[in-house]
Design a protein around this motif. Structure first.
Motif, PDB file in Angstrom:
ATOM      1  N   SER A 146      39.507  38.068  42.106  1.00  0.00           N
ATOM      2  CA  SER A 146      40.758  37.800  41.690  1.00  0.00           C
ATOM      3  C   SER A 146      41.717  38.303  42.945  1.00  0.00           C
ATOM      4  N   ARG A 147      41.392  39.183  43.767  1.00  0.00           N
ATOM      5  CA  ARG A 147      42.273  39.360  44.896  1.00  0.00           C
ATOM      6  C   ARG A 147      42.173  38.347  46.117  1.00  0.00           C
TER       7      ARG A 147
ATOM      8  N   LEU B 273      45.095  40.634  37.871  1.00  0.00           N
ATOM      9  CA  LEU B 273      44.369  41.488  38.820  1.00  0.00           C
ATOM     10  C   LEU B 273      44.487  43.146  38.481  1.00  0.00           C
TER      11      LEU B 273
ATOM     12  N   THR C  78      41.701  45.461  37.533  1.00  0.00           N
ATOM     13  CA  THR C  78      41.595  46.950  38.286  1.00  0.00           C
ATOM     14  C   THR C  78      41.601  48.025  37.425  1.00  0.00           C
TER      15      THR C  78
ATOM     16  N   ARG D  48      37.545  41.433  43.145  1.00  0.00           N
ATOM     17  CA  ARG D  48      37.302  40.772  44.574  1.00  0.00           C
ATOM     18  C   ARG D  48      37.706  39.515  44.574  1.00  0.00           C
TER      19      ARG D  48
ATOM     20  N   ASP E 169      45.449  36.029  47.028  1.00  0.00           N
ATOM     21  CA  ASP E 169      45.880  36.061  48.447  1.00  0.00           C
ATOM     22  C   ASP E 169      45.765  34.631  48.872  1.00  0.00           C
TER      23      ASP E 169
END
Length: 1668
Positions: free
Chosen positions: A1269-1270, A1404, A1408, A1267, A1274
């Motif tokens: 890293s995302r 990422l 994941t 989360r 972004d």
């Protein structure tokens, strides 16, 4: 020379003169490193030494805070990093060659860093610490921050390197594991991820590892429950269960020693076992490379264990401890070994220069070699190390231009004071200890552990030579000291001797004498002033017993060499009264002490407290020991034991200590005016210090850090310099004249010393040969091949003089001793001849009573020691026996014993039993109470149900009857049948109603209670059998007692009958009475018992007393003697005496019966009648005794056989009891196994739950990382998009900004706007490209900055006014340049952002994948939990029960089917029995019908059979009748059958036969008398015949003469015919004899046949008495 100025610990140093490091001499103990292409460095003590390979110039960097720990270098940035060794150490980063501190890194490490490593690109530094953190940290050393760190407790690492092609990979290796760490970056965050390399086994093969957490290959057991992993069986529920392996599954793996990276990011790993591994950089899979053998293998070097390894193109270079550098040529998975270089010493480290043109080779000793590649390779030694650490050092006086060092192996090096280079070295090859240089000549002295002092000639510093040696004593030399003027050399040994040697070579280093001091000399101090003719010497040594220190001061006059004979005694000891020896004591211990130049004050360094004290010497002379009190006391501010030394002019006091700090103090005030920290306490401080005569240089030698530091003064001048320089000038003037004279003698000394040594050896050998007759000189003789120390030579010379002086007295004493010895021998011989009562003991002839007493005491001590050892051994054995007895005998409530039968080999053993503990009884009581409560509750519930159902009943008596029947059914249900009970315990009257049914044991508590009850049943069964065994044991005791009682009577009968029979007496054996083995009988002890003298005398007195008592009690017993003489000792004749009675013969029977009278004949008849009556009585009594003995023996046999039968039944009972115990134990084992399996299932379930919890936590962490890293991606992508949009906006708005100018100019400017300058890269030389295997490495931050700076510089060239298009306004050009520069800068930012964006996307994606992998593991754990719970439910429902089956009820024939019941159910036996009864009834009906139809045929066959039977019986009867008719029946047999009183008839016949015998006896006597008369007649006839025979013998002689004459005639005439006749007769006789023998054999066979036939016929005549 440059030096680091940084000090973290400030010291108060006086303003003015100070000390600085001039040079440092030491050798590498850690790995060396390149700083740039021409300079390498290594740590040494408190310093890092940099050496330029081309110029050999040295540079020193000092670590102010102590000894240097670990070090690493970064070649692109030319920086060096090192750590210090202190509590909470720091890492320092210094620039080179400026040696200025760039930064200081402070982490959380508590003790020490063990490894440092720079990345090849970027500003990254990796550090690894040891205890207690074991932490790997990644630093950005430019910013001084830790980017990330990871701890791995308990893991020691030996090597750590970055991947040269990828700074994100880091390899850590240890002797047991190899781990590759990956550094992942997301924007500004860094993470460390570890992955271990799977190493092969020692033989190079790999073993298949099974999944410990979720094993897939476990077998399925359908009978005993689920099969669980080993961790669950071990009961592990934590994290250790994930890696647990049993001992059998552990294999010894390869042990890595060194690793290196390749350009393809692979790893080569060398192993201790000789294997070479290749690790794939992507999947970390290990491959064992195969060695290709050539035709000529290296003998003795087939196994190469690399210690260090470096990569080169096509392979690696490796080295080991054999002194060879090997080249490994690697191709695919094979490699070939070639010899590359041969070094004289074992190689410890290899390293290439940054350009790969040079290979640096470091040996274990510390030497450094350099191999230069090229068309003509060169190999040279760049640094030659000394053999070990420096033991001692000193200046070569008087100019102090050179100094000398000494190592423990005897290597002496001469160093230049200016630059610290080695001028020369000499190898003495001796165990050296100390070194001193002479002030009066260019010579030096070296002391050894063997007691030698070697003198060296150092006139030519480039070639020193050993010129002389002196063997002083056999104890090691610990101190060597020249006085200030170089007159004497003082040598101190470990035994406490100080030898005084003339230091001048002109005297051939004459030994003047020695002084005996206490052992453990700490320091020797001298004062030798120019204006005086004496040398004051002070010696310090400890008094360990009193805790004090002692000082001895003596004076050596200058004239000693001229009058040495008068100053020393015959043994070489200097006389105390001539050297003015005084003794002083200090009330506390000192570690060092010196005497000032005025000889009135002593300075001491206290050992226990950090103080420096001064002591005033008394002016008056004294005798004995004088106690000194401290006069001045100053705190040293130095910790640890220290040493003091004076400067050459005596005004400076130099102090050193274990802390490593050197202080220079004023001699008067003891205040410090100069201080320098040259060493540290981690290296145990400073060992020694030497100051030059001019005071300009100070040599400081470390104790354990192998570092020699040369200190020099800074800002040195004024009063301090003038004093020492003035004194130095005076001393030089004095010594110059002496030195010129003495140096010329050194060459003469070398030649003369050899002559004197050979002459002294010859003299020694002559002295040995001439002294063999002296007993005293025999004590000092040594081997012919060994040299004699000087002190022993002097002792021998003194002894020789004494022997020569007292030779006459010695001879007289010897003569008297011989006479005395002869007298003693005569006395001993005379003593041997006398009686024992007058004989003396052997020891009484010993004249040396003291020696006898000493030997006696010694033997008593040895005997006491042996006795004590034996007593301790016996005590240990008794203790062990007591433990065994307590465990195996005393703790048994029922002792184990056996019973044996009397006649049959049956042995019955009881059950040994221990007493049940209180806990067991308490637990049993609890379970029994619980079972009773449960039974009562069940009964009450049933009664309630019965009462409710009884309401509907009409009659009361019907209700009562129903209740009674139900109660009976309840009692029946409580008693389980044997087949369901699973044992035969009810046969031993054991109550089993409390046991639960085997079909109801589902819970853990029920199983535990059942186990307790089963143990109680086993106890009761054993108790029951033991009671029966005890009864049988008592019965056997009773039987043995009865047998003994009867055997007494049998023994009496045997004695009366005088039979040679033995009486059978049964006894208990050891197995029946095991307590016998605990008692040791005297007959079992084979060793002779030791009896003390007092015990022996006591025994003799007791025996004598008992003899006296027996004599007194006996007395005179005339009545007893008369009774014995007259009636055999009895008053009444018993029946038993009949057998021994004898009727005395009448006296007249001695006469011939012809001379008897009638009265005598009547008496003889009466005598015969008495004898006959006595014989009849005797025969009757004998028969009665034999009958009684037979009856007793039969009774014993019957009783013992009855007991054997009883014991046989008890044996069967024992077998049955053991069977019951085994049945119950089998049930207990089944229950215990189920409980154990239940625990294993619980452990597995707990582990899976814990593992699931950890994985869920890990899942939450990975989800949070994903989360975060995302979100970061972004945000970063938004910034990137904005920046990219800005770049596009700049591109699009270009024409709008320049819309005011013409369009063609706008197009020209737009082209110039798109134009970018070309950056000229430095061309790499072709040879460098061919040598460097790694090629161009990825760009780092520094390279990116440099490229951007070059780009901006090129943009400046494009922005030049000369590049402006024609006709363009300069202001517009300036605006254009600014816009273009902004565009270029923006493009660079976009590139950097794009690279960062790619890293974040990749990060990422990996996170994941990690999150998905964790989710899959969680699902796998949940699935495993579901399966485990199903197995647990099945296990709790599927019970293992034990059933008793009778033989014949098991219908399966194959045993293999017994253990597989997939479709079987357990039902009641009654159902099967009812079905079997129906089948049996129908079968009986069918059999009956078949039998009816069969009986008809059977009747016919039966009638035929009866007919045949009757015919055969008729034939048998006829044959029997014929046999009876032919039966032989004698008269005796007929009489026996017909006569009713056969025994009476036989008695009558016996009487008739006795009368006949009597008549025959009388007839025989008459015949005897007639024969006697005839014999007399024949005697007379024989005498007549003798006379006739004599006459015939005379005539026979004459006839024989005639016969012989005729025989001769006959022989002469027919001898031949006679011989043939005789031979023929012999042949005929032999043939006849053979024929007769053959006939006799045939007749014998016929006779045997006939006898057999006769016997058969005789047996046929016997009547057949068949019972009808």
């Amino acid at each position: 020379m440059a030096q680091g100025r940084e000090r973290d610990e400030s010291h108060s140093v006086a303003i003015g003169a100070s000390l600085s490091v001039r040079w440092v001499q030491g050798f590498p103990k850690q790995n060396i490193h390149f700083v740039n292409d021409s300079t390498f460095c290594y740590p040494c003590g408190n310093f890092i030494i940099f050496i330029n390979i081309e110029t050999k110039k040295r540079t020193v960097l000092q670590c102010i805070n102590g000894i240097v720990g670990v070090m690493a270098t970064n070649i692109p940035y030319e920086v060096v990093a090192f750590s210090d060794r202190r509590l909470r150490p720091l890492i320092y980063i210094y620039n080179f060659p400026g040696l200025t501190r760039r930064t200081k890194l402070k982490g959380n490490v508590l003790l020490d860093y063990t490894l440092l490593s720079f990345s090849y690109c970027g500003t990254y530094l990796a550090s690894y610490s040891s205890l207690p953190e074991f932490e790997l940290a990644l630093w950005n050393w430019e910013l001084g921050v830790i980017l990330c760190k990871k701890s791995q407790p308990g893991v020691d690492v030996s090597q750590m390197t970055f991947n040269p092609m990828n700074w994100c990979q880091l390899c850590l290796s240890s002797p047991s594991a190899v781990t590759v760490w990956t550094i992942e970056r997301c924007n500004q965050e860094h993470y460390l991820k570890a992955k271990s390399v799977k190493l092969p086994m020692e033989d190079g093969s790999f073993f298949n590892e099974t999944d410990v957490i979720f094993p897939q290959s476990l077998p399925k057991d359908l009978i005993y429950g689920p099969v669980l992993p080993v961790s669950a069986i071990a009961g592990l529920v934590g994290e250790e269960a994930e890696t647990f392996r049993p001992k059998d599954d552990l294999y010894t793996l390869l042990h890595p020693t060194m690793h290196c990276w390749t350009p393809t990011s692979d790893l080569y790993i060398g192993c201790e076992e000789g294997h070479l591994l290749m690790i794939n950089g992507e999947n970390l899979k290990a491959t064992v490379l195969s060695k290709m053998e050539d035709g000529t293998p290296n003998i003795g070097r087939s196994h190469i264990s690399p210690v260090t390894m470096v990569y080169q193109k096509g392979g690696v270079l490796a080295s080991g401890i054999d002194g060879f550098v090997y080249s490994f040529l690697i191709k695919d998975t094979n490699y070939k070994v070639e010899d590359f270089l041969e070094i004289e010493e074992p190689v410890e480290h290899l390293i290439f220069s940054p350009s790969y043109k040079m290979l640096l080779i470091q040996t274990d000793k510390g030497s450094v070699y350099i191999y230069t590649f090229g068309e003509e390779p060169t190999f040279e030694k760049i640094l030659e190390a000394c053999d070990g650490k420096f033991q001692a050092t000193d200046f070569i006086t008087p100019r102090s231009e050179y100094c000398m060092t000494l190592t423990a192996s005897g290597e002496v090096c001469i160093w230049d004071i200016e630059d610290g280079l080695c001028a020369s070295r000499i190898y003495l090859k001796i165990p050296a200890t100390v070194l001193a240089c002479s002030p009066s000549s260019l010579s030096a002295a070296v002391g050894t552990k063997d007691g030698f002092v070697h003198f060296l000639d150092v006139r030519n510093v480039e070639s020193p030579q050993a010129v002389h040696k002196a063997f002083l004593s056999e104890s090691p030399v610990q101190h060597l000291l020249y006085d200030q003027r170089g007159m004497y050399l003082l040598v101190g040994t470990s035994e406490g001797y100080i030898f005084v040697i003339n230091a001048k070579p002109s005297s051939l280093f004459q030994i003047l004498g020695f002084i005996e001091i206490g052992k453990g000399i700490l320091q020797i101090s001298t004062v030798s002033l120019l204006e005086k003719d004496i040398v004051k010497v002070m010696v310090l040594y400890p008094l360990p017993d009193t805790g004090r220190s002692r000082l001895e001061i003596f004076t050596l006059p200058k004239i000693i060499p001229q009058v040495s004979a008068s100053f020393a005694d015959e043994r070489g000891r200097l006389r105390d009264e001539l050297i003015h020896k005084f003794v002083y004591e200090i009330e506390h211990t000192l570690s060092s002490a010196v005497l000032n130049f005025q000889s009135n004050r002593i300075y001491g360094f206290c050992n226990q407290v950090p103080y420096i004290c001064s002591y005033l010497l008394p002016e008056k002379e004294h005798g004995g020991v004088c106690i000194l009190k401290p006069y001045q006391k100053v705190q040293s501010k130095q910790y640890g034991s220290g040493m003091l030394s004076l400067s050459p002019h005596g005004l400076w006091l130099i102090t050193i200590a274990k802390c490593g700090i050197l202080c220079v103090r004023d001699i008067h005030t003891l205040e410090v005016f100069a201080r320098c920290r040259s060493h540290s306490h981690q290296g145990h401080g400073i060992q020694s210090v030497r100051i030059s005569m001019d005071g300009q240089n100070i040599l400081v030698n470390g104790r354990n850090d192998s570092t020699l530091v040369n200190l020099r003064w800074r800002r040195f001048g004024g009063h301090l310099a003038n004093e020492i320089l003035e004194y130095n000038q005076q001393l030089l003037t004095f010594l110059t004249n002496i030195m010129d004279e003495e140096n010329d003698y050194l060459s003469i000394t070398q030649r003369d010393s050899l002559v004197l040594e050979s002459a002294s050896e010859h003299t020694i050998h002559e002295n040995r040969r001439s002294s063999t007759d002296s007993s005293q000189e025999e004590l000092v003789q040594v081997g012919n091949t060994e040299a004699i120390p000087w002190i022993q030579q002097k002792s021998q010379e003194a002894i020789k003089k004494e022997v020569k002086l007292f030779s006459n007295k010695r001879k007289e004493i010897k003569r008297k001793i011989k006479a005395l010895a002869k007298t003693v021998l005569d006395m001993m011989e005379e003593n041997e001849a006398v009686d024992n009562i007058a004989k003396l003991e052997q020891q009484e002839f010993g004249l040396d009573l003291e020696e006898l007493e000493r030997l006696h005491h010694k033997s008593e001590e040895e005997v006491a020691k042996i006795r004590k050892d034996v007593e301790m051994q016996n005590l240990a054995k008794r203790y062990l026996a007591e433990l065994i007895k307590e465990e195996c005998w005393n703790s048994m409530a029922v002792k184990g014993r056996a019973l044996k039968c009397f006649h049959i080999p049956y042995v019955v053993e009881n059950f040994p039993m221990k007493e049940r503990t209180d806990e067991e009884l308490k637990e049993l009581k609890r379970v029994v109470q619980q079972k009773k409560i449960e039974a009562e509750c069940l009964k009450l519930r049933k009664e309630i149900v019965e009462v409710q159902s009884a309401i509907t009943m009409v009659k009361k008596h019907h209700e009562e009857e129903d209740e009674e029947e139900e109660e009976d059914g309840t009692t029946k249900d409580t008693n389980l049948p044997n087949y369901l009970l699973g044992s035969l315990s009810t046969d031993f009257r054991v109550h089993t109603s409390l046991l639960s049914s085997q079909l109801e044991l589902h819970s853990r508590e029920e199983k535990i209670n059942q186990i307790i009850l089963l143990k109680d049943i086993i106890y009761k069964v054993k108790t029951t059998f033991n009671s029966e065994f005890d009864a049988a044991y008592k019965q056997k005791e009773f039987e043995i007692a009865r047998v003994k009682e009867k055997n007494v009577r049998i023994q009496e009968i045997i004695l009366d009958l005088e039979l040679e029979e033995s009486v059978w007496q049964p006894e208990f054996e050891d197995c029946e009475k095991p307590e016998r083995t605990l008692v040791v009988k005297s007959s079992e002890i084979t060793a002779h018992k030791h009896i003390n003298p007092w015990q022996k005398s006591k025994t003799e007195l007791l025996v004598a007393h008992e003899m006296e008592q027996s004599l007194l009690t006996r007395g005179s017993d005339a009545r007893r003697r008369a009774l014995m003489d007259m009636m055999g000792g009895v008053l009444e004749v018993k029946k038993e005496d009949i057998l021994r009675m004898v009727i005395p013969q009448p006296a007249f029977m001695a006469k011939p019966d012809a001379l008897w009278s009638e009265e005598e004949r009547k008496q003889f008849k009466e005598y015969e009648k008495k004898v006959k009556d006595l014989n009849e009585e005797r025969d009757k009594y004998r028969k009665s005794l034999e009958a009684e003995m037979k009856k007793l023996q039969n009774s014993i046999q019957e009783n013992t056989q009855n007991f054997d039968e009883h014991l046989k039944k008890l044996f069967e009972r024992r077998v049955k009891a053991e069977m019951v115990v085994n049945q119950e134990e089998l049930k207990i084992n089944n229950l215990v196994f189920s409980l154990l399996l239940d625990e294993e299932i619980s452990s597995r379930e707990t582990f899976l739950n814990n593992y699931l919890t950890r994985k869920q936590e890990e899942k939450s962490q990975t989800a949070e990382v994903v989360r975060k890293s995302r979100e970061d991606l972004d945000v970063y992508k938004e910034h990137y998009d904005n920046l990219l949009a800005e770049d596009k906006v700049l591109d699009r708005s270009f024409k709008k900004e320049f819309s005011e100018i013409p369009s063609h100019q706008v197009d020209i400017l737009y082209k110039l706007f798109k134009r970018r300058p070309r950056i000229h890269r430095q061309k790499v030389h072709a040879d460098t490209t061919s040598l460097v295997p790694f090629g161009e490495r990825p760009g780092s931050g520094k390279l990116n900055k440099d490229a951007f700076a070059q780009l901006m510089k090129a943009m400046d060239d494009l922005d030049n006014i000369n590049n402006m298009p024609e006709g363009l306004d300069p202001s517009v050009w300036e605006h254009f340049c600014v816009t273009r520069r902004a565009k270029v800068e923006n493009e660079q930012k976009v590139k950097q952002k794009a690279a960062g964006l790619m890293e974040m996307v990749a990060f990422l994606r990996r996170r994941t994948e990690d999150d998905e992998r964790v989710q899959q593991e969680i699902e796998k754990v949940l699935h495993e939990l579901v399966l485990l719970q199903e197995d647990k439910v099945k296990f709790q429902l599927n019970l293992t029960i034990q059933i008793l089956l009778k033989q014949g009820q098991v219908e399966l024939e194959n045993f293999q089917f017994l253990l597989e019941y997939p479709d079987a159910i357990l039902i009641n036996k009654n159902i099967i029995e009812d079905l079997n009864s129906v089948i049996r009834t129908q079968g009986q009906k069918k059999v009956a019908s078949m039998m009816e139809s069969k009986n008809v045929h059977k009747g016919i066959f039966q009638i035929e059979w009866e007919h045949k039977k009757m015919e055969m019986e008729m034939e048998d009867l006829n044959q029997k009748a014929w046999d009876i008719q032919m039966l032989f029946f004698s008269r005796d047999r007929q009489k026996f059958l017909n006569e009713p009183n056969y025994e009476t008839l036989i008695a009558i016949q016996i009487g008739i036969m006795e009368q006949t015998i009597a008549v025959l006896d009388k007839t025989h006597k008459k015949n005897v008398e007639n024969c006697k008369k005839l014999l007399k007649k024949l005697g007379r006839c024989s005498s007549q015949k003798d006379v006739a025979n004599y006459t015939l013998s005379c005539s026979l002689r004459e006839e024989l003469v005639a016969v012989s004459e005729r025989k001769d005639i006959c022989n002469a005439v027919g001898s031949k015919l006679t011989c043939e006749k005789i031979a023929k007769e012999r042949y005929e006789n032999m043939m006849q004899q053979q024929k007769l023998t053959k006939i006799s054999k045939e007749q014998a066979e016929q006779i045997s046949i006939l006898q057999a036939e006769v016997e058969r016929l005789r047996m046929k005549t016997f009547p057949a008495l068949v019972q009808m």
